[in-house]
Design an enzyme around this catalytic site. Structure first.
Site, PDB file in Angstrom:
ATOM      1  CG  ASP A 204       2.451  -3.620  -2.772  1.00 12.83           C
ATOM      2  OD1 ASP A 204       3.366  -3.080  -3.413  1.00 12.83           O
ATOM      3  OD2 ASP A 204       1.821  -3.026  -1.886  1.00 12.83           O
ATOM      4  CG  HIS A 281       2.311   0.111  -3.904  1.00 15.29           C
ATOM      5  ND1 HIS A 281       3.202  -0.351  -2.974  1.00 15.29           N
ATOM      6  CD2 HIS A 281       2.125   1.428  -3.637  1.00 15.29           C
ATOM      7  CE1 HIS A 281       3.539   0.646  -2.150  1.00 15.29           C
ATOM      8  NE2 HIS A 281       2.908   1.730  -2.541  1.00 15.29           N
ATOM      9  CG  ASP A 337      -0.788   3.323  -1.645  1.00 14.10           C
ATOM     10  OD1 ASP A 337      -1.357   2.552  -2.433  1.00 14.10           O
ATOM     11  OD2 ASP A 337       0.084   2.957  -0.851  1.00 14.10           O
ATOM     12  CD  GLU A 338       3.638   4.705  -0.208  1.00 15.25           C
ATOM     13  OE1 GLU A 338       4.229   5.219   0.739  1.00 15.25           O
ATOM     14  OE2 GLU A 338       3.566   3.476  -0.368  1.00 15.25           O
ATOM     15  CD1 TRP A 404      -2.794   6.512   2.932  1.00 19.07           C
ATOM     16  CD2 TRP A 404      -0.865   6.274   4.025  1.00 19.07           C
ATOM     17  NE1 TRP A 404      -1.791   6.822   2.063  1.00 19.07           N
ATOM     18  CE2 TRP A 404      -0.585   6.684   2.699  1.00 19.07           C
ATOM     19  CE3 TRP A 404       0.202   6.054   4.903  1.00 19.07           C
ATOM     20  CZ2 TRP A 404       0.717   6.885   2.237  1.00 19.07           C
ATOM     21  CZ3 TRP A 404       1.490   6.257   4.441  1.00 19.07           C
ATOM     22  CH2 TRP A 404       1.738   6.669   3.119  1.00 19.07           C
ATOM     23  CE1 TYR A 429      -1.817   2.766   8.075  1.00 17.67           C
ATOM     24  CE2 TYR A 429       0.407   2.747   7.177  1.00 17.67           C
ATOM     25  CZ  TYR A 429      -0.951   2.871   6.993  1.00 17.67           C
ATOM     26  OH  TYR A 429      -1.444   3.093   5.739  1.00 17.67           O
ATOM     27  CG  PHE A 430      -1.519  -2.334  14.822  1.00 17.46           C
ATOM     28  CD1 PHE A 430      -1.660  -1.026  15.253  1.00 17.46           C
ATOM     29  CD2 PHE A 430      -2.575  -3.215  15.060  1.00 17.46           C
ATOM     30  CE1 PHE A 430      -2.810  -0.581  15.895  1.00 17.46           C
ATOM     31  CE2 PHE A 430      -3.725  -2.786  15.706  1.00 17.46           C
ATOM     32  CZ  PHE A 430      -3.853  -1.469  16.121  1.00 17.46           C
ATOM     33  CG  ASP A 431       3.827  -0.692   9.865  1.00 21.75           C
ATOM     34  OD1 ASP A 431       3.412   0.196  10.642  1.00 21.75           O
ATOM     35  OD2 ASP A 431       3.930  -0.506   8.646  1.00 21.75           O
ATOM     36  CD1 TRP A 483       0.745  -0.612   6.561  1.00 17.32           C
ATOM     37  CD2 TRP A 483       0.520  -1.761   4.656  1.00 17.32           C
ATOM     38  NE1 TRP A 483      -0.249  -0.012   5.819  1.00 17.32           N
ATOM     39  CE2 TRP A 483      -0.405  -0.696   4.654  1.00 17.32           C
ATOM     40  CE3 TRP A 483       0.550  -2.620   3.561  1.00 17.32           C
ATOM     41  CZ2 TRP A 483      -1.288  -0.469   3.597  1.00 17.32           C
ATOM     42  CZ3 TRP A 483      -0.323  -2.402   2.512  1.00 17.32           C
ATOM     43  CH2 TRP A 483      -1.221  -1.336   2.529  1.00 17.32           C
ATOM     44  CD  GLU A 485       5.930  -2.857   3.965  1.00 18.53           C
ATOM     45  OE1 GLU A 485       5.220  -3.149   4.958  1.00 18.53           O
ATOM     46  OE2 GLU A 485       5.644  -1.932   3.179  1.00 18.53           O
TER      47      GLU A 485
END
Ligand SMILES: [Zn+2]
Length: 700
Positions: A204, A281, A337-338, A404, A429-431, A483, A485
């Site tokens: 990434d 990314h 993505d993105e 997603w 999403y477990f963030d 994720w 972050e």
């Protein structure tokens, strides 16, 4: 040992018209749902498809005499696995308690390779399955019962198979790096939960985490950044440095490390799917090899690679060639993505490629890249999987989509004939935090998390392929993503994924349908949490969970309920909530300001009670999420009137800004009863440029 019950015949009859047993198994369990309320003696997660409690308990503290009737390689690998497990295994004649593992094509067995028939009785333990995977899962059920009950486990007859062939968990060792041992520890838990795909996000913007022999700078430079905390690094110039430089944070998996992880996972029926992100990314890649970017890399902090240059494509093919040597996975994940098209639109190489291909829109370069890569992977017998943005760039024809953004993207892809893995942020999403954010972020050592709020109950409520979904037969399975972050260390990752991963595992394996009983599941999850904590997993404290915001669970019928509201100042267009009804509909907001809260730059509303009423209290809740400049009011004024012209001030409050990330506060007036028809509430944010969010004006 070969017990046959009519119930098994019933299952196999239904199965014979079902999906072929291939990998990944398509579709879902075909039989009608059966509501198995697991009794106290059945604390398994995931819940088996068919289970029958037999009489008594079986002592498995004694050595088990292992007999395997299977091909040599299956027998050898399972023997090896069992010797590392907590079961005591001995050879023939050394014990009266047999553990019999049989590979069979018996038509009474579930058709899935991962299905099994397990009998635990005082005569011994028997597992029958069509292959290694099913035997392995039968063993997992025994081990889980042992973990829950100790030496003496309840006797059961279980016939079990997965609803979905793809049951995934994702880890992100890029944003913060995790060790090989950490991944092995999670692999052991995944296996216990009968999950079978480990998706590793290996590259990434913030780092490149896999050794590539041909391009050593990817890990000698692109794996090391100045600054350990993701957000700080992002805000301070995003600098990479050479390995060994003072202050360098990072790491990577050597080819040998990764082969070891892949083999460890394979022993546990888990396929490791590598993700090599492109075309966005990719900052760690373009920082390491600037010629991969459109223009000088410093102009492209988002890190899109230049698709116009054929040399970029060759570079990617070289990387993927090495990736395929390490990972036997059929799926290779290429992200997708993105991405931004800004640099391509300005780049002479990209413009030349567009002209050559007859493209009119730079997005088409994305589709071109993915079609090229899909062809390359297919030439090596592999399949492309990517995020749902692939739909916008002109998707590679045989690609599988990981949905997603929301469930609709998955449905659209399924209807367009693509296989889909469901991983919608709002369930998977477990963030985001899993309990009252105010509680979760009040401790000094708590790192931040996303605004998104996801309870265990909500994960458990998810159905990846409901009957109402068109194209549901293309849903291969479901995956949770962690994720990292906002997960600066391994301990934090465990805290965020457990017990939510338990719920996801059951959603993926068991055919719950309308019989989902969260209370019953929670009881099992609590016990599994206890066990996991003893084993050194840092789980969230489920026993002391607050859960959804209590006031949001049912409507409040106060004096102003359903009354008309006049807005002297408008609500924020992006946060209308339920429009003019929002302040008097009785509905309180969830923990996130995005659900059932109305947002304002300046709030000024008047509630008309319709007639003069006796009032003794007016109150309203506000919340703060400082990261998005959603702040508590700095000033609140509540006033009332009988005629709508002359107002009497009931409350005027100055409220200094409080720096905490999340806050929920009630402000109001309470006093002697008085006759009131109109109630006016004004509130302005405590920070300039901020906004206030209110969910209801309650009048009593
Ligand atoms: Zn370019």
């Amino acid at each position: 040992m070969n017990m046959k019950y009519s119930i098994i015949v019933f299952i196999s009859l239904l199965f014979s018209v079902g999906a072929a047993a291939c990998s990944p198994v398509r579709g879902e369990g075909i039989q009608p749902d059966r509501d198995i309320k697991m009794p106290d003696d059945g604390l398994m997660i995931p819940r088996p498809m068919e289970a029958r409690r037999l009489e008594g308990y079986v002592d498995i503290s004694q050595p088990l005499c292992l007999k395997i009737d299977a091909q040599d390689d299956v027998a050898e690998s399972l023997t090896k696995y069992l010797r590392t497990s907590s079961l005591s295994i001995v050879g023939p004649a050394l014990s009266d308690m047999p553990l019999l593992l049989t590979v069979s094509e018996d038509e009474k067995l579930p058709s899935s390779e991962e299905g099994y028939h397990l009998v635990i009785s005082n005569d011994g333990i028997s597992i029958e399955a069509r292959g290694r995977a099913g035997l392995f899962y039968g063993i997992q059920t025994i081990l889980q019962l042992k973990n829950m009950y100790g030496a003496s486990i309840p006797a059961w007859e279980i016939t079990d198979w997965p609803r979905f062939g793809y049951r995934g968990m994702h880890f992100d060792p890029v944003r913060h790096f995790f060790s090989k041992d950490f991944l092995k520890k999670q692999i052991r838990m995944m296996a216990s939960l009968k999950m079978n795909r480990l998706h590793l996000h290996l590259t990434d913007n913030e780092g490149w985490r896999l050794q590539i022999s041909k391009y050593p700078r990817l890990t000698q430079y692109g794996a090391w950044r100045l600054g350990d905390i993701w957000d700080d690094w992002n805000k301070t110039g995003r600098r990479f440095v050479n390995q060994g430089t003072a202050g360098a944070y990072g790491g990577y998996f050597s080819i040998e490390d990764m082969k070891e992880i892949v083999a460890y996972a394979k022993e546990r029926n888990i396929t490791v799917i590598p993700e090599i992100e492109m075309p966005g990314h990719a900052f760690a890649m373009t920082a390491s090899y600037p010629e991969l970017a459109c223009v000088s890399n410093e102009f492209s902090p988002v890190g899109e690679i230049c698709i116009g240059k054929d040399s970029t494509i060759e570079f990617l093919k070289d990387v993927l060639t090495e990736v395929m040597e390490i990972f036997p996975s059929e799926y290779i994940h290429l992200g997708g993505d993105e991405y931004s098209i800004d640099y391509w639109a300005k780049c002479p190489d990209c413009r030349r490629k567009m002209a050559e291909m007859g493209f009119t829109d730079a997005h088409q370069l994305h589709g071109y890249l993915f079609r090229t890569m899909e062809e390359f992977l297919a030439g090596h017998g592999r399949r492309l999987i990517g995020w749902d943005e692939m739909l916008t760039g002109g998707i590679a024809p045989d690609a599988t989509l990981m949905s997603w953004q929301d469930e609709k993207a998955g449905q659209a892809a399924a209807l367009a004939g693509h296989d889909v893995i469901m991983t919608p942020g709002e369930y998977c999403y477990f963030d985001g935090c899993q309990d009252s954010p105010e509680k979760e972020f009040r401790t000094p050592d708590s790192p931040p998390a996303l605004w998104n709020f996801l309870t265990l109950q909500r994960v458990y409520s998810y159905d990846p392929a409901p009957l109402s979904m068109q194209g549901r037969e293309r849903v291969l399975g479901v995956q949770a993503c962690s994720w990292s972050e906002w997960m600066p260390n391994e301990k934090r990752v465990e805290y965020m994924i457990y017990p939510r991963m338990f719920a996801l595992a059951e959603v993926a394996w068991s055919n719950l349908n309308e019989h989902r009983d969260y209370t019953e599941f929670r009881r099992r999850a609590l016990r599994l949490c206890d066990w996991a904590r003893n084993e050194g997993y840092n789980t969230f404290d489920l026993a002391n969970e607050i859960g959804e915001r209590p006031s949001s669970l049912k409507a409040t019928e106060h004096l102003g309920y359903g009354c008309e509201v006049k807005y002297n100042k408008p609500w924020l267009p992006d946060f209308p909530c339920d429009g003019v009804k929002s302040m008097t509909d009785g509905i309180h907001g969830k923990w996130t300001y995005r659900v059932n809260w109305q947002g304002f730059k300046e709030m000024d509303v008047v509630i008309d009670l319709g007639e003069s009423k006796t009032v003794k209290e007016v109150r309203a809740d506000f919340m703060q999420y400082a990261d998005d400049r959603v702040v508590l009011p700095g000033k609140i004024v509540i006033s009332c009137s009988e005629d709508g012209k002359n107002y009497t001030e009931l409350l005027s409050l100055d409220n200094p800004y409080d720096v905490y990330k999340y806050l929920y506060r009630t402000y109001g007036w309470k006093g002697a009863e008085r006759k009131v028809r109109y109630v006016r509430l004004q509130a302005s944010p405590a920070l300039e440029g901020g906004s206030v969010f209110c969910d209801e004006v309650e009048i009593w």
